[in-house]
Scaffold this motif. Structure first.
Motif, PDB file in Angstrom:
ATOM      1  N   MET A 109      14.434 -14.874 103.299  1.00 33.62           N
ATOM      2  CA  MET A 109      14.587 -15.351 104.671  1.00 33.62           C
ATOM      3  C   MET A 109      14.560 -14.189 105.667  1.00 33.62           C
ATOM      4  O   MET A 109      13.997 -14.295 106.767  1.00 33.62           O
ATOM      5  CB  MET A 109      15.886 -16.142 104.811  1.00 33.62           C
ATOM      6  CG  MET A 109      15.882 -17.489 104.099  1.00 33.62           C
ATOM      7  SD  MET A 109      14.764 -18.675 104.854  1.00 33.62           S
ATOM      8  CE  MET A 109      15.578 -18.979 106.420  1.00 33.62           C
ATOM      9  N   LYS A 110      15.163 -13.079 105.302  1.00 34.00           N
ATOM     10  CA  LYS A 110      15.134 -11.895 106.176  1.00 34.00           C
ATOM     11  C   LYS A 110      13.708 -11.398 106.352  1.00 34.00           C
ATOM     12  O   LYS A 110      13.291 -11.033 107.458  1.00 34.00           O
ATOM     13  CB  LYS A 110      16.019 -10.793 105.597  1.00 34.00           C
ATOM     14  CG  LYS A 110      17.507 -11.081 105.664  1.00 34.00           C
ATOM     15  CD  LYS A 110      18.303  -9.940 105.033  1.00 34.00           C
ATOM     16  CE  LYS A 110      19.798 -10.236 105.011  1.00 34.00           C
ATOM     17  NZ  LYS A 110      20.582  -9.133 104.411  1.00 34.00           N
TER      18      LYS A 110
ATOM     19  N   SER B 190       7.145 -18.772 100.555  1.00 36.11           N
ATOM     20  CA  SER B 190       7.664 -20.155 100.504  1.00 36.11           C
ATOM     21  C   SER B 190       8.941 -20.368 101.307  1.00 36.11           C
ATOM     22  O   SER B 190       9.519 -21.453 101.265  1.00 36.11           O
ATOM     23  CB  SER B 190       7.892 -20.611  99.053  1.00 36.11           C
ATOM     24  OG  SER B 190       6.665 -20.717  98.353  1.00 36.11           O
ATOM     25  N   TYR B 191       9.386 -19.370 102.078  1.00 38.76           N
ATOM     26  CA  TYR B 191      10.573 -19.541 102.926  1.00 38.76           C
ATOM     27  C   TYR B 191      10.181 -19.430 104.394  1.00 38.76           C
ATOM     28  O   TYR B 191       9.241 -18.735 104.762  1.00 38.76           O
ATOM     29  CB  TYR B 191      11.652 -18.524 102.546  1.00 38.76           C
ATOM     30  CG  TYR B 191      12.418 -18.990 101.325  1.00 38.76           C
ATOM     31  CD1 TYR B 191      13.639 -19.633 101.442  1.00 38.76           C
ATOM     32  CD2 TYR B 191      11.873 -18.842 100.055  1.00 38.76           C
ATOM     33  CE1 TYR B 191      14.319 -20.107 100.327  1.00 38.76           C
ATOM     34  CE2 TYR B 191      12.546 -19.313  98.920  1.00 38.76           C
ATOM     35  CZ  TYR B 191      13.763 -19.947  99.072  1.00 38.76           C
ATOM     36  OH  TYR B 191      14.431 -20.427  97.977  1.00 38.76           O
ATOM     37  N   CYS B 192      10.939 -20.157 105.224  1.00 42.28           N
ATOM     38  CA  CYS B 192      10.559 -20.356 106.624  1.00 42.28           C
ATOM     39  C   CYS B 192      11.305 -19.443 107.586  1.00 42.28           C
ATOM     40  O   CYS B 192      12.462 -19.070 107.354  1.00 42.28           O
ATOM     41  CB  CYS B 192      10.836 -21.805 107.025  1.00 42.28           C
ATOM     42  SG  CYS B 192       9.857 -23.021 106.124  1.00 42.28           S
ATOM     43  N   SER B 193      10.640 -19.149 108.673  1.00 39.42           N
ATOM     44  CA  SER B 193      11.288 -18.499 109.816  1.00 39.42           C
ATOM     45  C   SER B 193      11.132 -19.412 111.023  1.00 39.42           C
ATOM     46  O   SER B 193      10.303 -20.324 111.029  1.00 39.42           O
ATOM     47  CB  SER B 193      10.661 -17.129 110.098  1.00 39.42           C
ATOM     48  OG  SER B 193       9.274 -17.266 110.376  1.00 39.42           O
TER      49      SER B 193
ATOM     50  N   ILE C 211      13.677 -23.329 102.560  1.00 40.11           N
ATOM     51  CA  ILE C 211      12.365 -23.697 102.034  1.00 40.11           C
ATOM     52  C   ILE C 211      11.653 -24.606 103.021  1.00 40.11           C
ATOM     53  O   ILE C 211      10.439 -24.554 103.172  1.00 40.11           O
ATOM     54  CB  ILE C 211      12.518 -24.382 100.661  1.00 40.11           C
ATOM     55  CG1 ILE C 211      13.133 -23.404  99.648  1.00 40.11           C
ATOM     56  CG2 ILE C 211      11.177 -24.891 100.140  1.00 40.11           C
ATOM     57  CD1 ILE C 211      13.553 -24.058  98.346  1.00 40.11           C
ATOM     58  N   GLU C 212      12.405 -25.433 103.712  1.00 42.69           N
ATOM     59  CA  GLU C 212      11.876 -26.267 104.790  1.00 42.69           C
ATOM     60  C   GLU C 212      12.420 -25.751 106.112  1.00 42.69           C
ATOM     61  O   GLU C 212      13.524 -25.196 106.169  1.00 42.69           O
ATOM     62  CB  GLU C 212      12.282 -27.722 104.589  1.00 42.69           C
ATOM     63  CG  GLU C 212      11.728 -28.345 103.326  1.00 42.69           C
ATOM     64  CD  GLU C 212      12.306 -29.726 103.079  1.00 42.69           C
ATOM     65  OE1 GLU C 212      11.607 -30.712 103.376  1.00 42.69           O
ATOM     66  OE2 GLU C 212      13.442 -29.803 102.589  1.00 42.69           O
TER      67      GLU C 212
ATOM     68  N   VAL D 289      22.456 -11.771 112.551  1.00 45.09           N
ATOM     69  CA  VAL D 289      21.350 -12.379 113.279  1.00 45.09           C
ATOM     70  C   VAL D 289      20.050 -11.864 112.668  1.00 45.09           C
ATOM     71  O   VAL D 289      19.814 -10.653 112.616  1.00 45.09           O
ATOM     72  CB  VAL D 289      21.414 -12.046 114.779  1.00 45.09           C
ATOM     73  CG1 VAL D 289      20.243 -12.685 115.517  1.00 45.09           C
ATOM     74  CG2 VAL D 289      22.733 -12.536 115.380  1.00 45.09           C
ATOM     75  N   LEU D 290      19.228 -12.784 112.187  1.00 47.21           N
ATOM     76  CA  LEU D 290      18.007 -12.386 111.480  1.00 47.21           C
ATOM     77  C   LEU D 290      16.882 -11.983 112.422  1.00 47.21           C
ATOM     78  O   LEU D 290      15.953 -11.288 112.000  1.00 47.21           O
ATOM     79  CB  LEU D 290      17.541 -13.517 110.558  1.00 47.21           C
ATOM     80  CG  LEU D 290      18.512 -13.953 109.459  1.00 47.21           C
ATOM     81  CD1 LEU D 290      17.820 -14.909 108.496  1.00 47.21           C
ATOM     82  CD2 LEU D 290      19.076 -12.749 108.699  1.00 47.21           C
TER      83      LEU D 290
END
Length: 358
Positions: free
Chosen positions: A140-141, A223-226, A295-296, A346-347
């Protein structure tokens, strides 16, 4: 199968006295197996049980050759797939069903397994997915780092006066150059009064001096969202727009400042909402303050007045207050936060102080 994740799901099933469950959501199957399978209208189901009899029911049209750590039960287009599933289901025991399983499959199984109790058990895996493990946190980061870079590239293009639609098309190319798989959702790029519609569909509008510009974008990476929103202004900013912007920014900061384990989601929402209301713009803040993501792009759990659940370490969600004054201006500022043991990270690192693009 990812045993650590599976065991968390099985533990929740045991707690809710659900000994067996059918999972059909491709993202949930990916979460547990590490494999994306998009079956379209054809049945796909992962059957998991408290007694270890796990099966993956899959059409032969989707040749999954690798070992997923679960027995595969194959069927073809001429067979009754649900009847095959029914051979393995333990009749008479409570049966957890995925909320996304089409009614045509569920009704057929209920017909074949009369006397069984069927319950919506999606919340079990949804809640497990809310708390990201160490691998997911890093993914995610990384997705947010890519999104930060993409945001900068898109904002730099504003003086070129591309249409909203063209900016979105360029963004897709930027994501591909940065190694992302594409959008995590269709981007929202809104010039001027268009920004007063929180879910504006980008059109052929061209930026004008004094416009606010809402840029709500996200990519999928590994496969991971921002997901992030920034609002900037072109050439000038009116006193009213400046006031609106600073109000949203302070609401964003106040909400983020209280995020830590044990705080209720509704209190995070209130921290943003009450500040905006006290500034006189309450009726123009028309949506919840945030949503879970992984993932979503929109996962189970939100930051809203209706959610009295408490925040836990490892959760990742957005904080995105906004003010939308019809016909005038729209401002939204969105960050993703990762809950730590004593606060949050905070990403998104891209600047969110008021910016005027020349």
């Amino acid at each position: 199968m990812n045993r650590q994740r599976l065991n968390k799901v099985l533990k929740e099933m045991e707690r809710k006295n659900i000994p067996q469950m059918l999972i059909s959501d491709p993202s949930a199957i990916f979460y547990l197996t590490g494999k994306w399978i998009h079956s379209g209208e054809r049945m796909l189901a992962l059957y998991i049980t408290s007694y270890g009899e796990h099966k993956l029911f899959i059409n032969e049209l989707f040749p999954v050759h690798e070992d997923l750590g679960v027995e595969k039960i194959w069927f073809d287009d001429t067979q009754d797939a649900v009847e095959i599933v029914s051979r393995y289901v333990n009749k008479g025991k409570s049966m957890g069903i995925d909320k996304n399983w089409p009614a045509r499959f569920l009704l057929r199984l209920m017909e074949l397994k009369g006397g069984s109790t069927f319950v919506n058990a999606s919340e079990i895996i949804d809640r497990v997915r809310m708390c990201k493990d160490s691998e997911e946190r890093e993914l995610m980061k990384e997705a947010s780092r890519v999104n930060d870079t993409a945001m900068g590239k898109i904002i730099d293009l504003i003086p070129q006066k591309y249409t909203e639609k063209k900016m979105g098309q360029i963004l897709l190319g930027v994501y591909e150059e940065l190694g992302a798989e594409g959008y995590s959702f269709d981007p929202i790029i809104a010039y001027g009064a268009n920004g007063a519609d929180p879910h504006h569909e980008s059109d052929n509008s061209v930026v004008k001096e004094g416009d606010s510009i809402i840029i709500d974008i996200g990519c999928r990476k590994n496969s991971y969202c921002s997901d992030m929103t920034r609002t900037v202004f072109y050439k000038s900013v009116s006193d009213k727009s400046r006031e609106v912007y600073n109000t949203v920014l302070e609401a964003n900061k106040r909400a983020i400042s209280i995020v830590k384990p044990g705080v209720r989601f509704c209190d995070i929402d209130a921290a943003a909402r009450e500040y905006i209301e006290n500034a006189g713009y309450g009726k123009y803040f028309t949506h919840r303050t945030g949503h879970s993501i992984g993932i979503e792009c929109h996962e189970f759990g939100d930051v809203s007045s209706a959610n009295t659940k408490t925040v836990e370490q490892g959760m990742i969600f957005s904080v995105e207050p906004g003010i939308y004054i019809p016909g005038e201006v729209g401002v939204r500022i969105e960050d993703l936060v990762l809950v730590t043991d004593d606060g949050c990270e905070v990403l998104n690192k891209y600047n969110k102080e008021l910016t005027v693009i020349e």
